[in-house]
Design an enzyme around this catalytic site. Structure first.
Site, PDB file in Angstrom:
ATOM      1  N   SER A 211      -3.024  -4.575  11.889  1.00  0.00           N
ATOM      2  CA  SER A 211      -2.594  -3.684  10.820  1.00  0.00           C
ATOM      3  C   SER A 211      -1.101  -3.900  10.599  1.00  0.00           C
ATOM      4  O   SER A 211      -0.634  -5.039  10.569  1.00  0.00           O
ATOM      5  CB  SER A 211      -2.921  -2.233  11.188  1.00  0.00           C
ATOM      6  OG  SER A 211      -2.493  -1.345  10.183  1.00  0.00           O
TER       7      SER A 211
ATOM      8  N   TYR B 154      -0.341  -2.973  -0.547  1.00  0.00           N
ATOM      9  CA  TYR B 154      -0.350  -3.538   0.806  1.00  0.00           C
ATOM     10  C   TYR B 154      -0.656  -2.437   1.819  1.00  0.00           C
ATOM     11  O   TYR B 154      -1.529  -2.589   2.688  1.00  0.00           O
ATOM     12  CB  TYR B 154       0.996  -4.192   1.114  1.00  0.00           C
ATOM     13  CG  TYR B 154       1.095  -4.736   2.523  1.00  0.00           C
ATOM     14  CD1 TYR B 154       0.265  -5.774   2.936  1.00  0.00           C
ATOM     15  CD2 TYR B 154       1.997  -4.199   3.442  1.00  0.00           C
ATOM     16  CE1 TYR B 154       0.336  -6.266   4.241  1.00  0.00           C
ATOM     17  CE2 TYR B 154       2.080  -4.695   4.738  1.00  0.00           C
ATOM     18  CZ  TYR B 154       1.238  -5.726   5.126  1.00  0.00           C
ATOM     19  OH  TYR B 154       1.304  -6.203   6.419  1.00  0.00           O
TER      20      TYR B 154
ATOM     21  N   LYS C  16      -3.878  -1.764   4.505  1.00  0.00           N
ATOM     22  CA  LYS C  16      -3.710  -1.526   5.937  1.00  0.00           C
ATOM     23  C   LYS C  16      -4.226  -0.142   6.335  1.00  0.00           C
ATOM     24  O   LYS C  16      -4.780   0.032   7.424  1.00  0.00           O
ATOM     25  CB  LYS C  16      -2.248  -1.708   6.342  1.00  0.00           C
ATOM     26  CG  LYS C  16      -1.749  -3.146   6.202  1.00  0.00           C
ATOM     27  CD  LYS C  16      -2.618  -4.125   6.991  1.00  0.00           C
ATOM     28  CE  LYS C  16      -2.090  -5.541   6.932  1.00  0.00           C
ATOM     29  NZ  LYS C  16      -2.954  -6.485   7.682  1.00  0.00           N
TER      30      LYS C  16
END
Length: 285
Positions: free
Chosen positions: A137, A151, A155
């Site tokens: 992650s 983004y 994650k």
């Protein structure tokens, strides 16, 4: 002394992925390293081959990913002990400026790519009732900064998926570990992607532009050491060194900047719980 295991590491062409592959090999493990271009990856990381690592070509956005992973494991003897889902990149900017294709590509790599790989790996692990899933992650998976909406979104998705997986796979003796690196001194941030449309002028001078500029100028000054991070991951997986007794960990924050952001997030969540306790309890039947 840890017995030799077979690791599969995606996105091993550079940065943390390459460091993890090399650390596992140095510890005596067998490693299947993946990259979109094996020739370039092998040239850039000659030690992986010299230490006995095997390269396979893999683009995790391909619908053939699952079968390619299955074939690689079968060719290696049908045993896979550790999968490291590391392949990924960052799309940075305003969501207003991102096309649907750009957003889909971000999720296809960072989220669906991990799923495609897991679909190829998990049947082998379940059959042997053992294995470790390491999902890479980011500090962005616990704290979303400006410019990182997509983004961080990928994650956060990986974090939530990993939480559920850890509970689903426990009966099969399969462990899930979510690794949350802070800012590493690799080429990751210099390889980020911006929307083709550019930045909407309305965001000039806002936190979004300020953080984006900070990312552009931080090359070579990031606080995290990928080699040390790879060693800590290895130790936590193998129950050696600083990882002894950490077998129950679900999350592994790495680099002081990530730890600080995680602590701030925990503190903020605690404050939210305190402020909303009466509200939350007022809404039941």
């Amino acid at each position: 002394m840890t017995s030799s295991r077979t690791w599969l590491v995606t996105g091993a062409s550079s940065g943390l992925g390459a460091a993890v592959a090399e650390a596992a090999l140095q510890a005596g493990h067998n490693v299947i390293a993946t990259a979109r271009n094996c020739i370039k990856a092998a040239e850039a990381n000659p030690r992986i081959s010299k230490l006995g690592g095997t390269w396979i070509e893999l683009d995790v956005t391909s619908p053939n990913t699952t079968k390619l992973v299955e074939d690689a494991i079968s060719k290696a003897g049908g045993v896979i002990d550790v999968i490291v889902n590391n392949a990924g990149y960052s799309l940075l900017g305003s969501i207003e400026d991102m096309s649907e294709n750009e957003i889909e590509a971000q999720f296809s790599t960072n989220v669906y790519g991990a799923v495609r790989v897991l679909k190829g790996v998990l049947p082998f692990m379940r059959a042997r009732k053992s294995g470790t899933v390491v999902n890479i992650s980011s500090s962005a998976g616990i704290d979303g900064l400006p410019t990182c909406a997509m983004y961080a979104g990928t994650k956060f998705a990986l974090e939530g998926m990993s939480e559920s997986l850890s509970r689903e796979l426990e009966p099969f003796g399969i462990r899930v570990l979510v690794v949350e690196p802070g800012s590493l001194r690799t080429n990751f941030w210099s390889a980020y992607v911006e929307p083709v449309a550019g930045m909407n002028k309305a965001y000039a001078g806002t936190p979004l532009e300020n953080v984006l500029q900070a990312f552009k100028t931080n090359k070579g000054t990031q606080p995290g050491d990928a080699v040390k991070c790879a060693q800590r991951i290895l130790e936590v997986v193998d129950d050696t060194g600083m990882g002894v007794g950490k077998g129950s960990l679900l999350r592994l924050p790495l680099v002081p900047d990530c730890y600080k952001r995680l602590q701030s997030k925990v503190d903020a969540l605690q404050e939210t719980l305190l402020q909303t306790k009466e509200i939350a309890h007022s809404t039941g039947f």
